[in-house]
Write an enzyme that holds these catalytic residues in place. Structure first.
Site, short mmCIF file in Angstrom:
data_model
loop_
_atom_site.label_atom_id
_atom_site.label_comp_id
_atom_site.label_asym_id
_atom_site.label_seq_id
_atom_site.Cartn_x
_atom_site.Cartn_y
_atom_site.Cartn_z
N ASN A 95 -22.68 -27.24 -17.77
CA ASN A 95 -22.05 -26.24 -18.36
C ASN A 95 -20.25 -26.02 -17.67
O ASN A 95 -19.54 -25.34 -18.34
CB ASN A 95 -22.75 -24.78 -18.00
CG ASN A 95 -23.80 -24.84 -19.02
OD1 ASN A 95 -24.14 -25.65 -19.50
ND2 ASN A 95 -24.34 -23.56 -19.07
N LYS A 106 -20.76 -20.10 -8.59
CA LYS A 106 -20.25 -20.03 -9.78
C LYS A 106 -18.85 -19.72 -9.76
O LYS A 106 -17.87 -20.34 -10.11
CB LYS A 106 -20.83 -18.93 -10.75
CG LYS A 106 -20.58 -18.70 -12.30
CD LYS A 106 -21.51 -19.84 -12.79
CE LYS A 106 -21.32 -19.82 -14.31
NZ LYS A 106 -22.26 -20.88 -15.00
N TYR A 125 0.82 -1.14 -0.07
CA TYR A 125 0.12 0.02 0.11
C TYR A 125 0.83 1.34 0.00
O TYR A 125 1.84 1.44 -0.76
CB TYR A 125 -1.23 0.04 1.17
CG TYR A 125 -2.16 0.85 1.03
CD1 TYR A 125 -3.01 0.77 -0.05
CD2 TYR A 125 -2.57 1.77 2.20
CE1 TYR A 125 -3.81 1.77 -0.15
CE2 TYR A 125 -3.60 2.53 1.98
CZ TYR A 125 -4.19 2.78 0.86
OH TYR A 125 -5.46 3.49 0.66
#
Length: 750
Positions: free
Chosen positions: A320, A92, A37
């Site tokens: 799928n 998913k 950072y």
């Protein structure tokens, strides 16, 4: 509890949900935080400002996909809204990570209208390397995808449309081949005219089907030109209107070659199946209940019925997950600007080709040990087949490069190896050895040549150019098994009942006559025991290496090669070594299979052999001799053996690798302990060669590391033999045989 309650508990268990953010760089020190950072992060930010492409170099963008939905058409649940769809989108993301190592942010947008939805997604382009649209209702989904593909310079893919198309397209390619019909001649009937059906019909045309041969039915019946002209169907259905008489689904199915169901369960009868053309193809993909059950479809006719569903409890599951992870993997890795038709076709063709290949044992076991062999009940691969990643993704990447969609190029072979490495360190390590083996294949005797696994391994070794296998055993049995497995190769076979064995019997007698073996007994041994036959063949240089042990106990399989081949000229002892691969490290463990109570001389020799083996895998050895003592903290006969072995190794001018001990196991592998408490150690980094003080410790240790540490084990590999001989573990899989054969070939090369 039932499935619903189990699922609720699964999702609510702390931490709730299924995904989390993990850091990929160290964050342990103040300097680490300064790099991650402020102030260090400014440097890459400024570089990206000058060149936006550097975002792929400095950030996770290139491996990050957004799974975006508004929850308006969740499979089986309908329009449940954005918030309620979040568990599906998280799921998913799990599939992306599990199957293709792709990171995901799931984004649920409470937006129903097309234009605002498009604006919201398009604004997120700087974040993602690709967008997977999910569970958006038709016809809005068509327009959303079209607009986003035009506006965004990253792949946009609506899985509900194209996923089923690609997977069922692969099945169609193979099914048509099995029944010996051309795609261009197939009469295809669709039940359902939603997003998935329309996209699938378009894709079949892309594969070679004729649009004029496709009949699409919605809830009102056949979509005819008359209905289209009357404005009875939307513009997307209108594309598949046919100039035929109207009618219902039953009428459409008469004399059809293919039925594609993307509608509702139970609407197809056996009579409708009986009305179809010879050897019909039925893809009944409604979930959870198909348009007709597998059993009813098969029982309806006596000819070949090729049946696929969306269910895992029947053959040929159209899932799928066989598509989207690998499409995006290939697209991301060449920084593709889109997922185009060429890439989708490449995925389908790669899946179809994979279904024709021999199926790994691990996949067969995962699906109940039922045979999986190309044919009517196996036209598409299984989702858990790990090979899908490095078959489909390279095909997609190549298609992206060929079609001009790729920003960067990859070398196909190098890319495949990178993908294999994603599946585990063991694949990465074995690729080093297998590549070496392919550079100069050697003849390798497979002693248990009639075993199905050995025959399958021989086929893979020959097909991949790793070795020239020689199967030992009954020739008729071997050829019959190869035919039954559909393996089209002519293996070299040494059949003891049909081969001239007298020279081998003479040699075995010469070697063992002073160990109680008569000439007659030598003849019997080479004729009835292929372990002795194979050992003599290796000893006489008729083959370069040998594998055995698949169907024998380890000691009985090891005995013949020890008696006949023996140890190398510069070795007095052999040892068994396992290579254990973890996510980011590799460790060689010895001795795990041979020497029960080694003294310091044996420990020193085993260390040298194991270090040599590590170098064959391109690993520079750092050896630790293990004990329950650290550098003399306990002094007794047991701790002196490894300590004295280290002294021998330090005095040996041939030892050119760091070695130290005796030391405890955690001292050997934990850098902080080595650098802190034992900074004087000769090991400046954690050991990667672990030498156990005896067989009991070695065998226990490697198995604990494998089972509790999550390591993958390759071996056991015999070191110190005069010729390359390796003994498998009973029940090893075909991939284990192939891997160990690769090691044996490299041994023979050296």
């Amino acid at each position: 509890m039932g499935l619903d309650d189990d699922a609720r508990e699964y999702h609510r268990e702390d931490p709730p949900g299924k995904i989390e953010i993990a850091t990929t760089k160290p964050t342990n020190t103040q300097r680490d935080l300064s790099l991650a950072y402020s102030p260090g992060v400014a440097a890459p930010c400024l570089d990206i400002d000058e060149d936006p492409e550097k975002a792929f170099e400095y950030t996770a963008k290139g491996n990050l996909v957004g799974v975006v939905s508004n929850g308006s058409a969740v499979l089986g649940l309908g329009d449940i809204g954005a918030q309620a769809s979040k568990p599906v989108m998280e799921g998913k993301g799990v599939l992306f990570k599990r199957f293709a190592d792709i990171d995901v942010f799931d984004v649920e947008l409470d937006i129903a209208e097309v234009d605002p939805f498009v604006e919201a997604v398009a604004a997120m382009e700087p974040t993602f390397g690709g967008i997977n649209l999910e569970d958006i209702k038709a016809p809005e989904c068509f327009e959303i995808e079209r607009q986003l593909r035009e506006r965004m310079d990253i792949p946009v893919f609506h899985d509900d449309q194209h996923g089923t198309a690609i997977i069922s397209g692969a099945a169609l390619l193979n099914a048509a081949d099995i029944i010996d019909k051309d795609l261009s001649d197939l009469e295809i009937v669709f039940s359902g005219a939603g997003a998935s059906a329309i996209a699938t019909a378009k894709f079949y045309v892309s594969l070679g089907a004729e649009k004029e041969n496709i009949t699409m039915c919605d809830s009102s019946g056949i979509i005819t030109q008359e209905r289209a002209d009357a404005g009875d169907v939307n513009e997307y259905k209108r594309e598949f209107a046919r100039d035929v008489s109207g009618g219902d689904l039953a009428a459409a199915m008469e004399d059809a070659d293919v039925f594609v169901g993307l509608s509702v369960g139970g609407i197809v009868s056996q009579e409708m199946v009986q009305s179809m053309a010879d050897d019909p193809i039925l893809f009944a993909m409604a979930n959870p209940d198909p348009e007709i059950t597998y059993e009813d479809a098969k029982a309806a006719r006596d000819d070949t019925v090729i049946m696929a569903t969306g269910r895992s409890d029947y053959p040929n599951m159209v899932n799928n997950v066989l598509g989207f992870p690998f499409l995006f993997r290939g697209a991301l890795d060449v920084r593709a600007t889109e997922i185009n038709e060429e890439m989708k076709r490449a995925a389908a063709e790669a899946l179809a080709d994979l279904a024709r290949q021999d199926v790994p044992d691990a996949v067969v076991k995962a699906y109940g040990d039922d045979p999986l062999q190309f044919g009517p009940d196996y036209v598409i691969p299984k989702p858990l087949d790990p090979r899908v990643l490095f078959e489909v993704a390279p095909a997609v990447a190549q298609a992206a490069m060929d079609s001009g969609a790729a920003r960067t190029a990859v070398d196909p072979e190098e890319y495949r190896e990178r993908l294999e490495a994603r599946l585990g360190k063991s694949r990465e390590m074995m690729r080093v050895v297998l590549n070496k083996a392919k550079s100069e294949p050697k003849r390798i005797a497979l002693a248990e040549g009639t075993d199905e696994k050995m025959i399958r391994a021989a086929y893979q070794l020959s097909e991949q150019g790793i070795a020239e296998p020689v199967l030992l055993g009954d020739g008729d049995s071997i050829r019959r098994t190869a035919d039954e497995l559909g393996l089209s190769f002519e293996p070299e076979i040494v059949d003891p009942d049909a081969h001239e064995l007298e020279p081998y019997a003479d040699r075995l007698y010469e070697l063992r006559k002073r160990n109680g073996i008569t000439r007659r007994e030598a003849g019997e041994l080479v004729r009835r025991d292929t372990n002795y036959l194979g050992s003599v063949m290796v000893e006489m240089d008729d083959t370069d290496a040998m594998l055995t042990g698949l169907t024998h106990h380890y000691p009985s399989a090891l005995r013949p090669p020890l008696q006949v081949v023996g140890s190398a000229e510069d070795a007095d002892h052999v040892a068994g070594v396992y290579m254990l691969t973890f996510k980011n490290r590799v460790i060689f463990c010895a001795d795990t299979t041979v020497n029960q109570a080694p003294d310091d001389e044996v420990l020193a020799e085993v260390t040298k052999h194991t270090a040599d083996l590590a170098r064959r895998f391109n690993v520079e050895p750092r050896a630790a001799l293990l004990s329950y003592s650290n550098f003399g903290s306990v002094d007794n006969e047991g701790t002196r053996k490894p300590r004295e072995a280290v002294a021998r190794l330090h005095d040996d001018p041939e030892v050119d690798f760091p070695v130290d001990g005796e030391m405890q196991a955690d001292t050997a592998v934990v850098e902080d302990i080595l650098e802190g408490t034992y900074g004087f150690s000769d090991l400046e980094e954690p050991a990667n060669v672990l030498i156990f003080p005896n067989l009991e410790a070695g065998n226990i240790g490697y198995k604990l590391l494998q089972r509790l540490g999550g390591a993958e084990a390759i071996g056991p590999m015999l070191v110190g033999m005069d010729k390359p001989v390796h003994v498998l573990q009973r029940g090893d899989e075909v991939k284990d045989i192939v891997n160990l054969a690769g090691v044996a070939v490299v041994d023979a090369q050296d």
